[in-house]
Scaffold this motif. Structure first.
Motif, PDB file in Angstrom:
ATOM      1  N   LEU A  56       0.795  -1.337  -0.022  1.00 57.31           N
ATOM      2  CA  LEU A  56       0.000  -0.235  -0.025  1.00 57.31           C
ATOM      3  C   LEU A  56       0.903   1.191  -0.127  1.00 57.31           C
ATOM      4  O   LEU A  56       0.634   2.197  -0.804  1.00 57.31           O
ATOM      5  CB  LEU A  56      -0.944  -0.213   1.369  1.00 57.31           C
ATOM      6  CG  LEU A  56      -2.065   1.094   1.263  1.00 57.31           C
ATOM      7  CD1 LEU A  56      -2.918   0.877   0.090  1.00 57.31           C
ATOM      8  CD2 LEU A  56      -2.705   0.860   2.616  1.00 57.31           C
ATOM      9  N   ALA A  57       1.970   1.120   0.952  1.00 54.80           N
ATOM     10  CA  ALA A  57       2.840   2.366   0.859  1.00 54.80           C
ATOM     11  C   ALA A  57       3.596   2.590  -0.339  1.00 54.80           C
ATOM     12  O   ALA A  57       3.688   3.697  -0.934  1.00 54.80           O
ATOM     13  CB  ALA A  57       3.747   2.133   2.086  1.00 54.80           C
ATOM     14  N   GLY A  58       3.687   1.383  -1.188  1.00 55.68           N
ATOM     15  CA  GLY A  58       4.196   1.419  -2.599  1.00 55.68           C
ATOM     16  C   GLY A  58       3.712   2.100  -3.579  1.00 55.68           C
ATOM     17  O   GLY A  58       4.006   2.769  -4.266  1.00 55.68           O
ATOM     18  N   GLU A  59       2.429   1.888  -3.369  1.00 51.75           N
ATOM     19  CA  GLU A  59       1.403   2.279  -4.427  1.00 51.75           C
ATOM     20  C   GLU A  59       0.894   3.840  -4.245  1.00 51.75           C
ATOM     21  O   GLU A  59       0.669   4.616  -4.817  1.00 51.75           O
ATOM     22  CB  GLU A  59       0.156   1.377  -4.166  1.00 51.75           C
ATOM     23  CG  GLU A  59       0.313   0.238  -4.907  1.00 51.75           C
ATOM     24  CD  GLU A  59      -0.718  -0.809  -4.675  1.00 51.75           C
ATOM     25  OE1 GLU A  59      -0.702  -1.813  -5.173  1.00 51.75           O
ATOM     26  OE2 GLU A  59      -1.758  -0.472  -3.941  1.00 51.75           O
ATOM     27  N   ARG A  60       0.807   4.182  -2.903  1.00 50.65           N
ATOM     28  CA  ARG A  60       0.377   5.620  -2.416  1.00 50.65           C
ATOM     29  C   ARG A  60       1.574   6.348  -1.807  1.00 50.65           C
ATOM     30  O   ARG A  60       0.902   7.719  -1.624  1.00 50.65           O
ATOM     31  CB  ARG A  60      -0.842   5.335  -1.470  1.00 50.65           C
ATOM     32  CG  ARG A  60      -1.910   4.288  -1.721  1.00 50.65           C
ATOM     33  CD  ARG A  60      -3.385   4.935  -1.860  1.00 50.65           C
ATOM     34  NE  ARG A  60      -4.257   4.092  -2.490  1.00 50.65           N
ATOM     35  CZ  ARG A  60      -5.167   3.398  -1.813  1.00 50.65           C
ATOM     36  NH1 ARG A  60      -5.426   3.635  -0.392  1.00 50.65           N
ATOM     37  NH2 ARG A  60      -6.185   2.728  -2.272  1.00 50.65           N
ATOM     38  N   GLY A  61       2.478   5.949  -1.378  1.00 55.65           N
ATOM     39  CA  GLY A  61       3.431   6.848  -0.718  1.00 55.65           C
ATOM     40  C   GLY A  61       4.272   7.768  -1.640  1.00 55.65           C
ATOM     41  O   GLY A  61       3.999   7.986  -2.933  1.00 55.65           O
ATOM     42  N   ASP A  62       4.924   8.773  -1.237  1.00 61.87           N
ATOM     43  CA  ASP A  62       5.629   9.587  -1.792  1.00 61.87           C
ATOM     44  C   ASP A  62       6.534   9.179  -2.811  1.00 61.87           C
ATOM     45  O   ASP A  62       7.176   7.855  -2.423  1.00 61.87           O
ATOM     46  CB  ASP A  62       6.363  10.301  -0.759  1.00 61.87           C
ATOM     47  CG  ASP A  62       7.003  11.498  -1.583  1.00 61.87           C
ATOM     48  OD1 ASP A  62       8.448  11.500  -1.810  1.00 61.87           O
ATOM     49  OD2 ASP A  62       6.513  12.463  -1.821  1.00 61.87           O
TER      50      ASP A  62
END
Length: 195
Positions: free
Chosen positions: A129-135
């Motif tokens: 999720l962080a890879g898709e939505r993170g900075d």
């Protein structure tokens, strides 16, 4: 072999003990790998707080995993040592009591890596999720976190299989294999998001 608190060691001290055989291997290493992965996820989420509304919640979840999984390095070491001691017959006593005690210790030796695998799967999903939505500048770190968590899940799943020594229809075996699959899928998703 000591079951000291590995979280209190410097990294070089832990690695030295691991290489010398003074620290238990796979389970403790898997727990610490999940902790590193969760720390990376928290870092990515915190760095993305201005551009990602849910970043704070993801960071909090990752930090909760980190706090929970780190001490499992020692718990796994203790469970493994207890089981190994029982397998050597160090507990003495009559055969029925010894077999019961052995079964209990083997059960615990499988339960800890199962918990590590579950936390690894959760961490890999957060990392994806962080890879898709993170900075964008931190997405590669999220992908790395997912890959680390997937590796830890696979290692922990292997340890459950070894420690249980049971048939394929054991529900714990199905659970740990599900964790391994979820973590691998999350890692593939995270790695795919940064290409």
């Amino acid at each position: 072999m000591s079951t000291e608190n590995y979280l209190e060691l410097r990294i070089d001290q832990f690695l030295e003990r691991l290489a010398d055989g003074e620290a238990p291997g796979g389970g403790s290493a898997a727990a610490l790998t999940v902790a590193v992965s969760a720390g990376l996820v928290a870092m990515v989420a915190r760095a993305s707080s201005e551009s990602w509304e849910e970043a704070g919640g993801i960071a909090a979840q990752a930090l909760a995993i980190l706090e929970h999984v780190g001490p499992l390095a020692r718990t796994d070491a203790e469970a493994w040592q207890d089981a190994a001691s029982a397998l050597r017959g160090a507990d003495g006593g009559d055969a029925e009591r010894r077999n019961f005690a052995l079964a209990q210790k083997l059960e615990r030796a499988a339960a800890v890596p199962l918990e590590i695998a579950e936390l690894a799967a959760d961490t890999a999903a957060l990392a994806a999720l962080a890879g898709e939505r993170g900075d964008g500048t931190h997405r590669a770190d999220a992908a790395s976190a997912a890959a680390l968590a997937a590796g830890a899940a696979r290692a922990a799943a292997h340890l459950v299989e070894i420690n249980l020594g049971v048939t394929d229809d054991d529900p714990r075996l199905r659970r740990v294999r599900d964790c391994e699959r979820i973590a691998a899928e999350s890692a593939a998703r995270a790695l795919g998001s940064v290409r």
